[in-house]
Design an enzyme around this catalytic site. Sequence first.
Site, PDB file in Angstrom:
ATOM      1  N   VAL A 247       0.808  -1.235   0.000  1.00  0.00           N
ATOM      2  CA  VAL A 247       0.000   0.000   0.000  1.00  0.00           C
ATOM      3  C   VAL A 247       0.836   1.278   0.000  1.00  0.00           C
ATOM      4  O   VAL A 247       0.289   2.365  -0.179  1.00  0.00           O
ATOM      5  CB  VAL A 247      -0.989   0.054   1.192  1.00  0.00           C
ATOM      6  CG1 VAL A 247      -2.048  -1.019   1.058  1.00  0.00           C
ATOM      7  CG2 VAL A 247      -0.254  -0.020   2.525  1.00  0.00           C
TER       8      VAL A 247
ATOM      9  N   TYR B 245       4.757   2.867  15.229  1.00  0.00           N
ATOM     10  CA  TYR B 245       3.375   2.392  15.111  1.00  0.00           C
ATOM     11  C   TYR B 245       2.396   3.432  15.670  1.00  0.00           C
ATOM     12  O   TYR B 245       1.446   3.834  14.987  1.00  0.00           O
ATOM     13  CB  TYR B 245       3.228   1.067  15.858  1.00  0.00           C
ATOM     14  CG  TYR B 245       1.872   0.420  15.721  1.00  0.00           C
ATOM     15  CD1 TYR B 245       1.416  -0.045  14.492  1.00  0.00           C
ATOM     16  CD2 TYR B 245       1.046   0.250  16.828  1.00  0.00           C
ATOM     17  CE1 TYR B 245       0.174  -0.652  14.362  1.00  0.00           C
ATOM     18  CE2 TYR B 245      -0.195  -0.358  16.713  1.00  0.00           C
ATOM     19  CZ  TYR B 245      -0.624  -0.807  15.476  1.00  0.00           C
ATOM     20  OH  TYR B 245      -1.860  -1.400  15.365  1.00  0.00           O
TER      21      TYR B 245
ATOM     22  N   TYR C 128      -8.825  14.670   4.957  1.00  0.00           N
ATOM     23  CA  TYR C 128      -9.409  14.343   3.653  1.00  0.00           C
ATOM     24  C   TYR C 128     -10.929  14.514   3.701  1.00  0.00           C
ATOM     25  O   TYR C 128     -11.554  14.912   2.722  1.00  0.00           O
ATOM     26  CB  TYR C 128      -9.057  12.910   3.239  1.00  0.00           C
ATOM     27  CG  TYR C 128      -7.861  12.818   2.309  1.00  0.00           C
ATOM     28  CD1 TYR C 128      -8.033  12.634   0.942  1.00  0.00           C
ATOM     29  CD2 TYR C 128      -6.559  12.917   2.798  1.00  0.00           C
ATOM     30  CE1 TYR C 128      -6.953  12.542   0.083  1.00  0.00           C
ATOM     31  CE2 TYR C 128      -5.469  12.830   1.948  1.00  0.00           C
ATOM     32  CZ  TYR C 128      -5.670  12.656   0.590  1.00  0.00           C
ATOM     33  OH  TYR C 128      -4.597  12.576  -0.251  1.00  0.00           O
TER      34      TYR C 128
END
Length: 314
Positions: free
Chosen positions: A58, A144, A158
């Site tokens: 990805v 992480y 977004y």
Amino acid sequence: MKRILITGGAGFIGSHLCDRLINEGNEVICLDNYFTGSKSNIVHLLNNPYFELIRHDVTHPFFVEVDEIYNLACPASPVHYQYNSIKTIKTSVMGAINMLGLAKRIKAKILQASTSEVYGDPDIHPQPESYWGKVNPIGIRSCYDEGKRCAESLFLNYHRQNNVNIKVIRIFNTYGPRMNPNDGRVVSNFIVQALKGEPITIFGNGMQTRSFQYVDDLLEGMIRMMQTDNSFTGPINIGNPNEFSMIELAKEILDITGSSSKIEYKPLPEDDPTQRQPDISLAKEKLNGWEPKIQLREGLIKTIHYFDQLLQQS
């Protein structure tokens, strides 16, 4: 029938999600680079005409026409996400950018699998979604923790800037069949050690706590979150609020397995949280009364059965 993309679909949680969505009559595209996922987790689906498996990372753009995206791609256990910490950050951040870009272009709904690790070592207990967390931005777990925090920020921006239809869930400790036996997570560690008759390794004094959620309960929460009104973005906690110490977990596993393993104590790793428990009141309110149904002993029995069969085959 919806066409649904699952990144990290060959992983522990992703493979169970593939099963669930296929069984509900959807077409599923499973994307995975096999860093922590395994083809063995989804091999039983390969002959299904409504299932498609694609090897892809990805961190590189991907183009497909789908209705929904579940973005699960990222190593989630300390052993794996610390193995290549830069890659972990790239997966969380660049993976989010690429999947959000895809969702924006094709007007798909997208869910981000975030984590309770965004709360770090919390000062507030249990943790509500309004808590901003206490994370060490330069510690060994930060690749992480901060990667997932940045991904959440990307998702919300977004949505605000480009009106992308997003959903953000924060997953608390989840266990069940298809966990990697070598992933270093406490449930799989204890089970494998007990079944092999090896010492049960507890880090610290064993009084640190976690809240353990069986994978089926998580899937139900994820799917219900995808079905919520477009105006609700989250983030929302998905976890089991029943809290157990490491000693309690070890004793439960020893009791179920009948193992003669002894408990062995080792130093606590850096930045390891002392307690973790979700406040799930928002999930109950927004997800049609969702709450975990499978309690620890029942879930452990199913998981131990899986690992017992796995070890006999190896």
